[in-house]
Structures are given as structure tokens and as C-alpha cells.
Design a protein around this motif. Structure first.
Motif, PDB file in Angstrom:
ATOM      1  N   MET A   1     -36.560  95.423 -23.503  1.00 12.99           N
ATOM      2  CA  MET A   1     -36.828  96.273 -22.467  1.00 12.99           C
ATOM      3  C   MET A   1     -38.207  96.190 -22.001  1.00 12.99           C
ATOM      4  O   MET A   1     -38.240  96.295 -20.727  1.00 12.99           O
ATOM      5  CB  MET A   1     -36.433  97.557 -22.731  1.00 12.99           C
ATOM      6  CG  MET A   1     -34.921  97.922 -23.011  1.00 12.99           C
ATOM      7  SD  MET A   1     -34.317  99.536 -23.426  1.00 12.99           S
ATOM      8  CE  MET A   1     -34.899 100.619 -22.019  1.00 12.99           C
ATOM      9  N   SER A   2     -38.918  96.262 -22.963  1.00  7.38           N
ATOM     10  CA  SER A   2     -40.419  96.073 -22.545  1.00  7.38           C
ATOM     11  C   SER A   2     -40.833  95.011 -21.891  1.00  7.38           C
ATOM     12  O   SER A   2     -41.400  94.600 -21.004  1.00  7.38           O
ATOM     13  CB  SER A   2     -41.502  96.191 -23.637  1.00  7.38           C
ATOM     14  OG  SER A   2     -42.776  95.915 -23.219  1.00  7.38           O
ATOM     15  N   ASP A   3     -40.377  93.698 -22.423  1.00 11.74           N
ATOM     16  CA  ASP A   3     -40.353  92.127 -22.228  1.00 11.74           C
ATOM     17  C   ASP A   3     -39.781  92.041 -20.481  1.00 11.74           C
ATOM     18  O   ASP A   3     -40.174  91.606 -19.649  1.00 11.74           O
ATOM     19  CB  ASP A   3     -39.914  91.219 -22.862  1.00 11.74           C
ATOM     20  CG  ASP A   3     -40.568  90.919 -24.185  1.00 11.74           C
ATOM     21  OD1 ASP A   3     -41.575  91.691 -24.219  1.00 11.74           O
ATOM     22  OD2 ASP A   3     -39.908  90.636 -25.124  1.00 11.74           O
ATOM     23  N   ASN A   4     -38.625  92.911 -20.654  1.00  5.90           N
ATOM     24  CA  ASN A   4     -37.904  92.511 -19.281  1.00  5.90           C
ATOM     25  C   ASN A   4     -38.594  93.427 -18.167  1.00  5.90           C
ATOM     26  O   ASN A   4     -38.798  93.031 -16.830  1.00  5.90           O
ATOM     27  CB  ASN A   4     -36.566  93.311 -19.253  1.00  5.90           C
ATOM     28  CG  ASN A   4     -35.452  92.577 -20.016  1.00  5.90           C
ATOM     29  OD1 ASN A   4     -35.657  91.209 -20.332  1.00  5.90           O
ATOM     30  ND2 ASN A   4     -34.381  93.124 -20.529  1.00  5.90           N
ATOM     31  N   GLN A   5     -39.127  94.611 -18.390  1.00 11.03           N
ATOM     32  CA  GLN A   5     -39.841  95.348 -17.404  1.00 11.03           C
ATOM     33  C   GLN A   5     -41.040  94.534 -17.068  1.00 11.03           C
ATOM     34  O   GLN A   5     -41.373  94.337 -15.932  1.00 11.03           O
ATOM     35  CB  GLN A   5     -40.354  96.691 -17.985  1.00 11.03           C
ATOM     36  CG  GLN A   5     -40.905  97.586 -16.968  1.00 11.03           C
ATOM     37  CD  GLN A   5     -41.402  98.986 -17.715  1.00 11.03           C
ATOM     38  OE1 GLN A   5     -41.482  98.983 -18.902  1.00 11.03           O
ATOM     39  NE2 GLN A   5     -41.999  99.903 -16.642  1.00 11.03           N
ATOM     40  N   GLU A   6     -41.704  93.900 -17.955  1.00 10.16           N
ATOM     41  CA  GLU A   6     -43.113  93.002 -17.674  1.00 10.16           C
ATOM     42  C   GLU A   6     -42.655  92.091 -16.685  1.00 10.16           C
ATOM     43  O   GLU A   6     -43.138  91.712 -15.666  1.00 10.16           O
ATOM     44  CB  GLU A   6     -43.633  92.555 -18.913  1.00 10.16           C
ATOM     45  CG  GLU A   6     -44.654  91.858 -18.943  1.00 10.16           C
ATOM     46  CD  GLU A   6     -45.413  91.145 -20.148  1.00 10.16           C
ATOM     47  OE1 GLU A   6     -45.740  89.979 -20.273  1.00 10.16           O
ATOM     48  OE2 GLU A   6     -45.391  91.909 -21.269  1.00 10.16           O
ATOM     49  N   LYS A   7     -41.485  91.205 -17.025  1.00  7.45           N
ATOM     50  CA  LYS A   7     -40.913  90.150 -16.288  1.00  7.45           C
ATOM     51  C   LYS A   7     -40.642  90.731 -14.966  1.00  7.45           C
ATOM     52  O   LYS A   7     -40.894  89.738 -13.736  1.00  7.45           O
ATOM     53  CB  LYS A   7     -40.153  89.188 -16.778  1.00  7.45           C
ATOM     54  CG  LYS A   7     -40.541  88.499 -18.288  1.00  7.45           C
ATOM     55  CD  LYS A   7     -39.334  87.969 -18.763  1.00  7.45           C
ATOM     56  CE  LYS A   7     -39.937  87.317 -20.175  1.00  7.45           C
ATOM     57  NZ  LYS A   7     -38.995  86.822 -20.822  1.00  7.45           N
ATOM     58  N   GLU A   8     -40.103  91.628 -14.893  1.00  9.22           N
ATOM     59  CA  GLU A   8     -39.558  92.177 -13.607  1.00  9.22           C
ATOM     60  C   GLU A   8     -40.839  92.587 -12.741  1.00  9.22           C
ATOM     61  O   GLU A   8     -40.818  92.048 -11.576  1.00  9.22           O
ATOM     62  CB  GLU A   8     -38.831  93.550 -13.605  1.00  9.22           C
ATOM     63  CG  GLU A   8     -37.905  94.006 -12.536  1.00  9.22           C
ATOM     64  CD  GLU A   8     -36.928  95.071 -13.088  1.00  9.22           C
ATOM     65  OE1 GLU A   8     -37.225  96.140 -12.536  1.00  9.22           O
ATOM     66  OE2 GLU A   8     -35.941  94.895 -13.828  1.00  9.22           O
TER      67      GLU A   8
ATOM     68  N   ASN B   1     -50.500 100.401 -16.736  1.00  8.55           N
ATOM     69  CA  ASN B   1     -50.976 100.013 -18.157  1.00  8.55           C
ATOM     70  C   ASN B   1     -50.077  98.744 -18.491  1.00  8.55           C
ATOM     71  O   ASN B   1     -50.831  97.552 -18.663  1.00  8.55           O
ATOM     72  CB  ASN B   1     -50.784 100.996 -19.041  1.00  8.55           C
ATOM     73  CG  ASN B   1     -52.163 101.915 -19.080  1.00  8.55           C
ATOM     74  OD1 ASN B   1     -53.064 101.592 -18.249  1.00  8.55           O
ATOM     75  ND2 ASN B   1     -51.830 103.269 -19.509  1.00  8.55           N
ATOM     76  N   ASP B   2     -48.775  98.791 -18.267  1.00  9.19           N
ATOM     77  CA  ASP B   2     -48.073  97.662 -18.454  1.00  9.19           C
ATOM     78  C   ASP B   2     -48.162  96.487 -17.639  1.00  9.19           C
ATOM     79  O   ASP B   2     -48.199  95.259 -18.213  1.00  9.19           O
ATOM     80  CB  ASP B   2     -46.566  98.034 -18.375  1.00  9.19           C
ATOM     81  CG  ASP B   2     -46.041  99.044 -19.501  1.00  9.19           C
ATOM     82  OD1 ASP B   2     -46.766  99.173 -20.610  1.00  9.19           O
ATOM     83  OD2 ASP B   2     -44.910  99.536 -19.339  1.00  9.19           O
ATOM     84  N   LEU B   3     -48.499  96.750 -16.375  1.00 11.66           N
ATOM     85  CA  LEU B   3     -48.841  95.579 -15.292  1.00 11.66           C
ATOM     86  C   LEU B   3     -50.210  94.973 -15.701  1.00 11.66           C
ATOM     87  O   LEU B   3     -50.372  93.723 -15.848  1.00 11.66           O
ATOM     88  CB  LEU B   3     -48.602  96.200 -14.082  1.00 11.66           C
ATOM     89  CG  LEU B   3     -49.173  95.119 -12.825  1.00 11.66           C
ATOM     90  CD1 LEU B   3     -48.102  93.854 -12.878  1.00 11.66           C
ATOM     91  CD2 LEU B   3     -49.266  95.829 -11.654  1.00 11.66           C
TER      92      LEU B   3
END
Length: 159
Positions: free
Chosen positions: A105-112, A136-138
Motif C-alpha cells: 500500500m505504501s509503495d502504491n501510494q508513493e507511485k500514485e 512527508n511520503d511525497l
């Protein structure tokens, strides 16, 4: 060529059941012997047949007795250290799957976020609408990409 899948059900035919028992027992005894030899471990199998007075013991009765005695001399904590019951096995499996899901989910959010930022499909004020966690993730994602680009550039400059 693979073997045909067999149904794990009681064999009603007596002759077929006894033959299957005999073949499976010899295969199991062979596996125990191989495991003991190849891995250098103490292993034994004790099989009580339905129509046998004495059990079959592999690799030999003395070796099995030594292995069982050694097992009984261990403390209860040592014996049960690596034993999993169905509940603890499922808990462990669920925990691993949960961790894998969180990472995905974290990887998907980052890629999105990166796709949206790159292709500009966001409104002009999209940064102001992001939460603190998303920002922060961005930021982490952008830093990772900058580091990857820097590594690629240094590898291209080295020839």
C-alpha cells in the motif's frame, strides 16, 4: 511428467489399503534415513501398523531410543520452542501478510503520487490539499528519486 493427484480418503479395499500402507511406510522410513544421513541430524520414525505386533523403527531401535531419550531430557521450553499449533501458525501467516500488504500500500501510494506529480493531472493547488503524512511520503519519494538519478549520473560519467 507429474504424478496424478490422489484423494486423501480412507481406502476401503483391504488389499489395496495394506499395499498402500506398506509402500508408504517404506518410503517414509527411507526419507527418515536420508534426512539423518544427508543433514547429519538425529531422526527417527516409529510406525505402528494395524496388523503388526511390534512397531517398525527407523533407522534402528537403538538409534530411535537414543533420539527419544534425548528429546525427553530436554526442558519443556526447549521442546516446544519451534512447535507451532494451527492458531500460532495462522497468526504468524496473517502477520506476515499484513506487513506485506502495508508495504505494498505504501509503495502504491508513493507511485500514485509520483505519477500524478509527473503527468500534471493535479489541480494547481494540489500540494496545499495534501495532509502532513502525504507530504512527508511525497518528500521521501522525491528524495529517493533524486538519489537514484544522482547515482545514474555518476555511473554515466565514469566511463
Amino acid at each position: 511428467m507429474t504424478r496424478k493427484q490422489i484423494d486423501l480418503a480412507y481406502i476401503k479395499n483391504d488389499v489395496a489399503r495394506k499395499t498402500t500402507f506398506k509402500k508408504r511406510k517404506s518410503g517414509l522410513m527411507k526419507k527418515v534415513s536420508e534426512l539423518s544421513i544427508l543433514c547429519g541430524t538425529d531422526a527417527c520414525a516409529v510406525i505402528y501398523g494395524q496388523h503388526q505386533a511390534n512397531p517398525d523403527v527407523s533407522p534402528c531401535p537403538d538409534g530411535a531410543l537414543r533420539t527419544i531419550t534425548r528429546f525427553k531430557q530436554m526442558s519443556k521450553m526447549e521442546r516446544s520452542r519451534n512447535i507451532l499449533n494451527q492458531e500460532s501458525f495462522l497468526r504468524q501467516t496473517i502477520f506476515k501478510a499484513d506487513e506485506k500488504l502495508k508495504k505494498q500500500m505504501s509503495d502504491n501510494q508513493e507511485k500514485e503520487m509520483m505519477i500524478q506529480a509527473i503527468y500534471g493531472s493535479l489541480p494547481a493547488d494540489w500540494l496545499q490539499k495534501l495532509s502532513h503524512v502525504d507530504l512527508n511520503d511525497l518528500w521521501l519519494s522525491v528524495e529517493k528519486n533524486i538519489e537514484a538519478i544522482a547515482e545514474m549520473m555518476t555511473s554515466l560519467e565514469k566511463p
